[in-house]
Motif scaffolding. Sequence first.
Motif, PDB file in Angstrom:
ATOM      1  N   VAL A   1      26.987   8.849  64.613  1.00 46.11           N
ATOM      2  CA  VAL A   1      25.882   8.972  63.665  1.00 46.11           C
ATOM      3  C   VAL A   1      26.380   8.500  62.312  1.00 46.11           C
ATOM      4  N   ALA A   2      25.687   7.531  61.735  1.00 44.28           N
ATOM      5  CA  ALA A   2      26.041   7.007  60.414  1.00 44.28           C
ATOM      6  C   ALA A   2      24.970   7.446  59.432  1.00 44.28           C
ATOM      7  N   SER A   3      25.347   8.259  58.491  1.00 42.29           N
ATOM      8  CA  SER A   3      24.413   8.767  57.508  1.00 42.29           C
ATOM      9  C   SER A   3      24.572   7.989  56.211  1.00 42.29           C
ATOM     10  N   GLY A   4      23.445   7.520  55.672  1.00 42.19           N
ATOM     11  CA  GLY A   4      23.472   6.782  54.416  1.00 42.19           C
ATOM     12  C   GLY A   4      22.360   7.275  53.513  1.00 42.19           C
ATOM     13  N   LEU A   5      21.692   6.297  52.847  1.00 43.58           N
ATOM     14  CA  LEU A   5      20.579   6.667  51.989  1.00 43.58           C
ATOM     15  C   LEU A   5      19.434   7.249  52.800  1.00 43.58           C
ATOM     16  N   ASN A   6      19.240   6.731  54.001  1.00 45.04           N
ATOM     17  CA  ASN A   6      18.217   7.258  54.895  1.00 45.04           C
ATOM     18  C   ASN A   6      18.877   8.166  55.928  1.00 45.04           C
TER      19      ASN A   6
ATOM     20  N   VAL B   1       8.439  18.136  62.576  1.00 44.78           N
ATOM     21  CA  VAL B   1       9.641  18.066  61.748  1.00 44.78           C
ATOM     22  C   VAL B   1      10.638  17.114  62.406  1.00 44.78           C
ATOM     23  N   GLU B   2      11.160  16.199  61.603  1.00 49.05           N
ATOM     24  CA  GLU B   2      12.215  15.304  62.062  1.00 49.05           C
ATOM     25  C   GLU B   2      13.562  15.885  61.623  1.00 49.05           C
ATOM     26  N   VAL B   3      14.390  16.167  62.581  1.00 47.81           N
ATOM     27  CA  VAL B   3      15.695  16.776  62.317  1.00 47.81           C
ATOM     28  C   VAL B   3      16.742  15.672  62.287  1.00 47.81           C
ATOM     29  N   GLY B   4      17.473  15.598  61.164  1.00 47.05           N
ATOM     30  CA  GLY B   4      18.475  14.550  61.018  1.00 47.05           C
ATOM     31  C   GLY B   4      19.844  15.120  60.703  1.00 47.05           C
ATOM     32  N   SER B   5      20.762  14.226  60.396  1.00 48.10           N
ATOM     33  CA  SER B   5      22.130  14.603  60.052  1.00 48.10           C
ATOM     34  C   SER B   5      22.439  14.095  58.652  1.00 48.10           C
ATOM     35  N   GLN B   6      22.965  14.987  57.817  1.00 49.84           N
ATOM     36  CA  GLN B   6      23.335  14.608  56.457  1.00 49.84           C
ATOM     37  C   GLN B   6      24.745  14.028  56.382  1.00 49.84           C
ATOM     38  N   ILE B   7      25.507  14.113  57.479  1.00 46.55           N
ATOM     39  CA  ILE B   7      26.875  13.596  57.476  1.00 46.55           C
ATOM     40  C   ILE B   7      27.037  12.613  58.624  1.00 46.55           C
ATOM     41  N   SER B   8      28.088  11.847  58.549  1.00 43.27           N
ATOM     42  CA  SER B   8      28.406  10.900  59.612  1.00 43.27           C
ATOM     43  C   SER B   8      29.452  11.518  60.542  1.00 43.27           C
ATOM     44  N   GLY B   9      29.440  11.062  61.757  1.00 39.05           N
ATOM     45  CA  GLY B   9      30.406  11.565  62.713  1.00 39.05           C
ATOM     46  C   GLY B   9      30.002  11.228  64.132  1.00 39.05           C
TER      47      GLY B   9
ATOM     48  N   GLY C   1      29.671  23.132  58.288  1.00 35.87           N
ATOM     49  CA  GLY C   1      28.535  23.719  59.003  1.00 35.87           C
ATOM     50  C   GLY C   1      27.511  22.687  59.443  1.00 35.87           C
ATOM     51  N   ARG C   2      27.408  21.579  58.706  1.00 39.41           N
ATOM     52  CA  ARG C   2      26.436  20.536  59.078  1.00 39.41           C
ATOM     53  C   ARG C   2      26.861  19.762  60.309  1.00 39.41           C
ATOM     54  N   THR C   3      28.088  19.992  60.762  1.00 39.66           N
ATOM     55  CA  THR C   3      28.465  19.348  62.026  1.00 39.66           C
ATOM     56  C   THR C   3      27.728  19.976  63.204  1.00 39.66           C
ATOM     57  N   SER C   4      27.135  21.142  62.994  1.00 46.81           N
ATOM     58  CA  SER C   4      26.278  21.761  64.007  1.00 46.81           C
ATOM     59  C   SER C   4      24.818  21.515  63.595  1.00 46.81           C
TER      60      SER C   4
ATOM     61  N   ARG D   1      14.473  28.988  65.545  1.00 43.98           N
ATOM     62  CA  ARG D   1      15.035  28.610  64.258  1.00 43.98           C
ATOM     63  C   ARG D   1      16.506  29.032  64.184  1.00 43.98           C
ATOM     64  N   GLY D   2      17.376  28.083  63.800  1.00 39.17           N
ATOM     65  CA  GLY D   2      18.807  28.337  63.706  1.00 39.17           C
ATOM     66  C   GLY D   2      19.573  28.027  64.972  1.00 39.17           C
ATOM     67  N   GLN D   3      18.909  27.708  66.047  1.00 39.38           N
ATOM     68  CA  GLN D   3      19.586  27.402  67.304  1.00 39.38           C
ATOM     69  C   GLN D   3      20.302  26.059  67.195  1.00 39.38           C
ATOM     70  N   VAL D   4      21.546  25.997  67.704  1.00 36.68           N
ATOM     71  CA  VAL D   4      22.332  24.765  67.670  1.00 36.68           C
ATOM     72  C   VAL D   4      21.809  23.806  68.736  1.00 36.68           C
ATOM     73  N   MET D   5      21.472  22.590  68.295  1.00 39.36           N
ATOM     74  CA  MET D   5      20.948  21.584  69.233  1.00 39.36           C
ATOM     75  C   MET D   5      21.964  20.500  69.541  1.00 39.36           C
ATOM     76  N   ALA D   6      22.871  20.221  68.606  1.00 33.65           N
ATOM     77  CA  ALA D   6      23.912  19.207  68.835  1.00 33.65           C
ATOM     78  C   ALA D   6      25.085  19.514  67.910  1.00 33.65           C
ATOM     79  N   VAL D   7      26.273  18.978  68.264  1.00 33.38           N
ATOM     80  CA  VAL D   7      27.496  19.203  67.488  1.00 33.38           C
ATOM     81  C   VAL D   7      28.168  17.860  67.250  1.00 33.38           C
ATOM     82  N   LEU D   8      28.528  17.614  65.974  1.00 37.47           N
ATOM     83  CA  LEU D   8      29.312  16.429  65.626  1.00 37.47           C
ATOM     84  C   LEU D   8      30.802  16.807  65.558  1.00 37.47           C
ATOM     85  N   ASP D   9      31.642  15.827  65.678  1.00 37.40           N
ATOM     86  CA  ASP D   9      33.097  16.056  65.619  1.00 37.40           C
ATOM     87  C   ASP D   9      33.449  16.662  64.254  1.00 37.40           C
TER      88      ASP D   9
END
Length: 532
Positions: A220-225, A77-85, A197-200, A100-108
């Motif tokens: 992290v810049a989230s776009g179409l990809n 599984v590739e884990v990505g970010s749906q938001i930018s930050g 919530g997606r910042t986590s 499952r559910g464990q926080v791996m990184a936090v965005l601003d």
Amino acid sequence: MTTTPLSAGPTRKARIRRSRGGLWIGLALAALAAVAVWFFFLRGGGDVDPYRTEAVRRGEITRSVSASGTLEALVTVEVGSQISGQVTQVMVDYNDRVRRGQVMAVLDPQNQRSSVEQSQAAIASARAGVAQAEAQVALAQAEYDRQKFLFDRQIVAQASLDTAQASLRTARANVQSANAQVRQQEAQLRANQATLGRTSITAPIDGIVIDRQIEPGQTVASGLNVAVLFTLAQDLSRVQALVRVDEADIGQVRVGQPVRFTVDAFSEDNFTGEVTQIRVLPTAESNVVAYTVVVEADNPGERLLPGMTANAEIILEQKRNVLRVPNAALRFTPADVEAEQQAQAGGGSPFGGAAAGGQGQRRPGGTPGRGNMVATIMEELDLDAAQRARVQPILDRAQQTARASARAQGGGGQGGGQRRRGANPAMAAAFNAAFDEIKPLLRPDQQVKLETLRGRFAGGGGRGTVWVLRDGEPVQVSVRTGATDGSYTEILGGELKEGDQVITGGGPRRVDARAQQQGARMAGGGGLGGGR
């Protein structure tokens, strides 16, 4: 009167001595050439190169298809970010196990928190609007009641009552609109809370981190990809190998077949798996078409890692405790027999000179041959008139069947013509059946020749010939062959029995007749070039 100089006598004697010296040198060279010819061409090789034999034994025959591929985790599984930050924290590293559910990184989360607060304020404002609309409804209801009371007593006109009723309906609609505004703002709040919530960045599965693409402070810049931050492997206790199988072999591969494979990291260990999927999507590389076969295998100790190259063997057929002979025994032919076969075959064509060149050969009696496989077989079997009358119809039928099969498969031409990819199975079957029918009509010496011809004209029909060493001499034995693993071939029937010493090589060396004649000429003096 002629006088002879005093020096003429000694000069003639010197010339005679030089001539005799040259003669001795020539004789010495001739003797040396004769010794060389004898050593290289005329001497026998039986004592120098004895027969190499191997006993017929029972063992295992494993037929397999070789392929190579890459190991992968069963679920990746590739884990990505749906938001930018901006990344503020990274809480896991390579090879860390996560739940499952464990926080791996936090965005601003500052911007997302502000959006949530704005939504909460908008909800409060919408609810206040609902209260105002409800107050207007109460006022409109009271006005309508008064107008209704007066209208019933015929104090006011119908128009006044209609106006009050319309105002009441408008006030009630405003209440519904205000409630809708509240629900809209509540939905926006939920959306903003989800974005917050997606910042986590959390783990979607239980697994191990096999790749990490971010560091604290990175934006992290989230776009179409979707930007990929981590790659998780669900479970490394089982792995899968994606192997490429050539199109020529894919037809023999089935789901459920066992697979043995090795990896370079543990070259001494053998791993086992099973074919679980055959993907129908072809891949082409350098004009070679292959198909992907998925092989699942246990990974004890999690030693197998994703990305390793697997050298696999897909087991197509496995037989145990079968009578088998080395393949070299099926290829071996004594030198003198091989020379005789090549001479009879007209220069190496498997169908003889007649079949290869298209020109009719002459039989020993001088009668021209028919210029086809039937004529070649009958000629090499040395049949008498009575045998010819019974054998020829059988061979004609076999040849017609072979030709028809070749035309049906696009071969065309002569029934014995060679196809692009090996022998024609229908031709092999036709001539095998014909040879079985002919064999009882032949003498013992002709039956031996027939089995030799069987290997040439009906190769691939499950027939073969081996040579067994008996009393120091090679004896030809016909056998029926089965599965082969490239080194050994199964023996299904014939006159071969366990313990027989089959010949795999060696024996007296073949003497080239042309070299022998040339050596004889050299030994006879031709090598001196006509010198004095």
